[in-house]
Design a protein around this motif. Sequence first.
Motif, PDB file in Angstrom:
ATOM      1  N   VAL A 118     -23.049 154.876 -21.201  1.00  0.00           N
ATOM      2  CA  VAL A 118     -23.714 153.120 -21.875  1.00  0.00           C
ATOM      3  C   VAL A 118     -22.387 152.992 -22.266  1.00  0.00           C
ATOM      4  CG1 VAL A 118     -25.771 153.054 -22.827  1.00  0.00           C
ATOM      5  CG2 VAL A 118     -25.559 155.208 -21.869  1.00  0.00           C
ATOM      6  N   LEU A 119     -21.552 153.183 -23.402  1.00  0.00           N
ATOM      7  CA  LEU A 119     -20.964 152.955 -24.502  1.00  0.00           C
ATOM      8  C   LEU A 119     -19.746 151.918 -23.569  1.00  0.00           C
ATOM      9  CD1 LEU A 119     -21.589 154.673 -27.676  1.00  0.00           C
ATOM     10  CD2 LEU A 119     -22.440 152.359 -26.993  1.00  0.00           C
ATOM     11  N   GLY A 120     -19.618 152.477 -22.637  1.00  0.00           N
ATOM     12  CA  GLY A 120     -18.288 152.683 -21.946  1.00  0.00           C
ATOM     13  C   GLY A 120     -16.898 153.106 -22.446  1.00  0.00           C
ATOM     14  N   LEU A 121     -16.819 154.176 -23.274  1.00  0.00           N
ATOM     15  CA  LEU A 121     -16.085 154.613 -23.386  1.00  0.00           C
ATOM     16  C   LEU A 121     -15.239 156.316 -22.852  1.00  0.00           C
ATOM     17  CD1 LEU A 121     -17.459 155.341 -27.273  1.00  0.00           C
ATOM     18  CD2 LEU A 121     -16.038 153.497 -26.737  1.00  0.00           C
ATOM     19  N   ASP A 122     -14.145 156.037 -23.403  1.00  0.00           N
ATOM     20  CA  ASP A 122     -13.540 156.877 -21.850  1.00  0.00           C
ATOM     21  C   ASP A 122     -12.839 157.733 -23.030  1.00  0.00           C
ATOM     22  OD1 ASP A 122     -11.925 158.822 -20.169  1.00  0.00           O
ATOM     23  OD2 ASP A 122      -9.920 157.199 -20.302  1.00  0.00           O
ATOM     24  N   VAL A 123     -13.454 159.498 -23.682  1.00  0.00           N
ATOM     25  CA  VAL A 123     -13.249 159.930 -24.692  1.00  0.00           C
ATOM     26  C   VAL A 123     -14.179 161.069 -24.011  1.00  0.00           C
ATOM     27  CG1 VAL A 123     -15.162 159.166 -25.945  1.00  0.00           C
ATOM     28  CG2 VAL A 123     -13.249 160.253 -26.733  1.00  0.00           C
ATOM     29  N   THR A 124     -13.790 162.537 -24.553  1.00  0.00           N
ATOM     30  CA  THR A 124     -13.633 163.524 -24.497  1.00  0.00           C
ATOM     31  C   THR A 124     -13.849 164.433 -25.604  1.00  0.00           C
ATOM     32  OG1 THR A 124     -12.932 163.900 -22.955  1.00  0.00           O
ATOM     33  CG2 THR A 124     -14.146 166.207 -23.392  1.00  0.00           C
TER      34      THR A 124
END
Length: 202
Positions: A118-124
Amino acid sequence: MSDTEPHARPDSAGSARPRPQYGEYASPEEQRARIQQPAPEWQQPVTPAAPVVTEAADAGIHPAQPTASAPSVGAPVRPRMVDRVVTISLLLYGLFNVVTSFPSFLDYGAYAETMFAVLGLDVTLSDPAAGRPYGIAAAIVLALGWLATAAVSVWSLRRGRLTWWIPLAAGILFTFVTGVLMAIPLMSDPAVVAALLGTTGG
């Protein structure tokens, strides 16, 4: 026998009694009329009532004025019915929200991935298991909050009070609390914070 001597006169029962020396005996009809209308000397004078109202007014005491009739006890049926329908609808929506939120709260990794998308973050997440206790706590708070809201709403409806605002306010409150609980692991993860700062700075 002389004329002055009383003569016997039969009464209504047929017995003779001496004639009065002066006048005549009253007939039964005359006696009854005399009893119904007593002589003026036997009538007690009627004293006028004391001017209580005037004296009370002079003393500064005024008689109580008639109060307006109280309104009908029964409240309008339509507003109560509308309030009841809206309250029950909000409670049912809250219950649906609680039930559908349980899977995501108990699986914090899936919840985090949804939020990143939803936030457009590419993170884990660095430690997905660290967020599970917060998810369980959020689920418990949401469930207990709905139960408390339903109990208070039913109590208010039974007393005829306006109730629709109770589930609405409670829904906003407990949604905010669970949102804060679910956000704590995200904001505590360095990778997520770095991704947020990078997105903001870029």
